[in-house]
Design a protein around this motif. Structure first.
Motif, PDB file in Angstrom:
ATOM      1  N   UNK A 129      -9.143 103.401  63.201  1.00  0.00           N
ATOM      2  CA  UNK A 129      -9.306 102.163  62.424  1.00  0.00           C
ATOM      3  C   UNK A 129     -10.769 101.712  62.406  1.00  0.00           C
ATOM      4  N   UNK A 130     -11.335 101.561  63.578  1.00  0.00           N
ATOM      5  CA  UNK A 130     -12.681 100.978  63.658  1.00  0.00           C
ATOM      6  C   UNK A 130     -13.762 101.950  63.182  1.00  0.00           C
ATOM      7  N   UNK A 131     -13.680 103.190  63.652  1.00  0.00           N
ATOM      8  CA  UNK A 131     -14.772 104.113  63.362  1.00  0.00           C
ATOM      9  C   UNK A 131     -14.566 104.874  62.046  1.00  0.00           C
ATOM     10  N   UNK A 132     -13.309 105.208  61.738  1.00  0.00           N
ATOM     11  CA  UNK A 132     -13.069 105.958  60.506  1.00  0.00           C
ATOM     12  C   UNK A 132     -12.627 105.068  59.349  1.00  0.00           C
ATOM     13  N   UNK A 133     -12.282 103.833  59.652  1.00  0.00           N
ATOM     14  CA  UNK A 133     -11.957 102.890  58.579  1.00  0.00           C
ATOM     15  C   UNK A 133     -10.612 103.096  57.920  1.00  0.00           C
ATOM     16  N   UNK A 134      -9.679 103.752  58.589  1.00  0.00           N
ATOM     17  CA  UNK A 134      -8.341 103.947  58.022  1.00  0.00           C
ATOM     18  C   UNK A 134      -7.533 102.659  58.239  1.00  0.00           C
ATOM     19  N   UNK A 135      -6.844 102.183  57.201  1.00  0.00           N
ATOM     20  CA  UNK A 135      -6.102 100.920  57.347  1.00  0.00           C
ATOM     21  C   UNK A 135      -5.083 100.974  58.489  1.00  0.00           C
ATOM     22  N   UNK A 136      -4.939  99.845  59.163  1.00  0.00           N
ATOM     23  CA  UNK A 136      -4.060  99.783  60.335  1.00  0.00           C
ATOM     24  C   UNK A 136      -2.628 100.177  60.005  1.00  0.00           C
TER      25      UNK A 136
END
Ligand SMILES: [Zn+2]
Lengths: 177, 181
Positions: A129-136
């Motif tokens: 989530x934080x580093x790759x930006x994939x939605x939770x």
């Protein structure tokens, strides 16, 4: 024979591409560089030996992620079995690995240590989530946990890491213009 | 750095807020407060560092892995062909790579378990035109250009291939909902 050679070349391409992703996921799972390398090899070998089992491309990445995660779980379980007999000093010798030797040296070692100290679930949620930006919500499906659990783990991971950064390594602020 | 009462809010803030890229009250505060500016900068620098650590390629020799796996594969699976390739003319090869397909799959497709592809529908992630026609009744076909201009992957799959999920016959254990860690 020609087709067979084509198979091999395509498989090699897939393996090389997959290796990058699997290695990252493996490092997140294991927390240790050399264990991540070993796990990556295991997963790639299993993937190559089971091309019949590969799902369709739209599901390939999440499938491979879960294969990697399950292989990591397997390792943790096996380790738990022999851990009782092991010398406790051997258990804290996780290597920072080549990551730490790369540019940034000491800083990278330090960050690797902070990351490794997180619980496994927090590590993977933080990375996805934080580093790759994939939605939770997407991560929740991938990990087969509730979205609220993803958010809770993300919350804890951020707080754990940032607290330590502020208290122990405020100099990091100098690393970023 | 620890002298601002709002510092605790930074501990769980979104990266966009730390970067003061939003219009939120906290983002405004970070822009104006030197303590929080410094703290946010340290947190974002750490994220950059984590990415760098995790993106390190490691020491996996993929060629060796392929050699090792190939022997067993050839020995144990002489039958069904799940893959085959054709030499692709240069004009067929899209500029994008399998890596891009992967990234898209990771970012967008991992969640969409309910989005079943239609039977015999061609899934074309990268190239807009597909001059190569492949007749494979009963199968879906994915056409995936790779970074190698001589190789295009044609991936044949059936509707419920993913039902096999992580059953790798002697490979990793079956998927669980949760586990150690
Ligand atoms: Zn402040």
């Amino acid at each position: 024979m020609r087709a067979r050679e084509g198979d091999d070349a395509a498989l090699a391409e897939l393996a090389k591409t997959s290796a990058r992703f699997v290695r990252r996921w493996a490092l997140v799972q294991m927390g240790d560089a050399s264990e991540a390398d070993d796990l990556t090899q295991d997963v790639l070998i299993r993937m190559i030996q089971n091309t019949d089992a590969l799902p369709d491309p739209t599901r390939f990445a999440p499938w491979l992620y879960r294969v990697t995660r399950n292989a990591a779980t397997d390792r943790f379980r096996r380790r738990a079995r022999w851990r009782a007999d092991a010398d406790p000093d051997d258990l804290v010798s996780a290597s920072a690995g080549p990551e730490a030797d790369a540019a940034g040296g000491e800083l990278m070692r330090l960050l690797h240590g902070l990351f490794r100290d997180l619980p496994r679930r927090q590590r993977e949620v933080f990375d996805l989530v934080e580093l790759q930006g994939i939605p939770a919500n997407d991560v929740a499906v991938l990990l087969r946990i509730r979205p609220a659990s993803v958010r809770a783990n993300l919350f804890k991971a951020r707080r754990n890491l940032r607290r330590r950064i502020l208290s122990d390594h405020p100099e990091l602020a100098e690393e970023r213009p | 750095m620890s002298r601002c009462a709002r510092l605790a809010e930074l501990l769980t803030a979104e990266p966009d807020e730390l970067a003061a890229r939003t219009g939120s009250d906290l983002a405004r505060h970070i822009r104006e407060c030197p303590h929080c500016t410094t703290a946010a900068r340290a947190m974002l620098a750490a994220n950059d560092g984590f990415r760098e650590v995790l993106e390190f390629p490691g020491r996996v020799d993929v060629d060796a892995v392929l050699r090792k796996a190939h022997t067993a594969t050839t020995r144990s699976r002489p039958g069904r062909r799940a893959w085959f390739t054709v030499p692709a003319p240069a004009r067929v090869v899209a500029a994008t790579s399998l890596v891009a397909a992967f990234a898209v799959a990771v970012a967008l497709k991992m969640h969409n378990q309910a989005d079943k592809p239609l039977p015999n529908k061609q899934w074309t992630p990268l190239a807009e035109e597909q001059p190569v026609l492949v007749d494979a009744p009963g199968y879906n076909v994915a056409v995936i250009p790779t970074t190698n201009p001589d190789i295009t992957i044609f991936w044949f799959f059936k509707e419920n291939d993913d039902e096999q999920d992580v059953d790798l016959r002697g490979g990793p254990p079956a998927v669980g909902t949760d586990d150690a860690g």
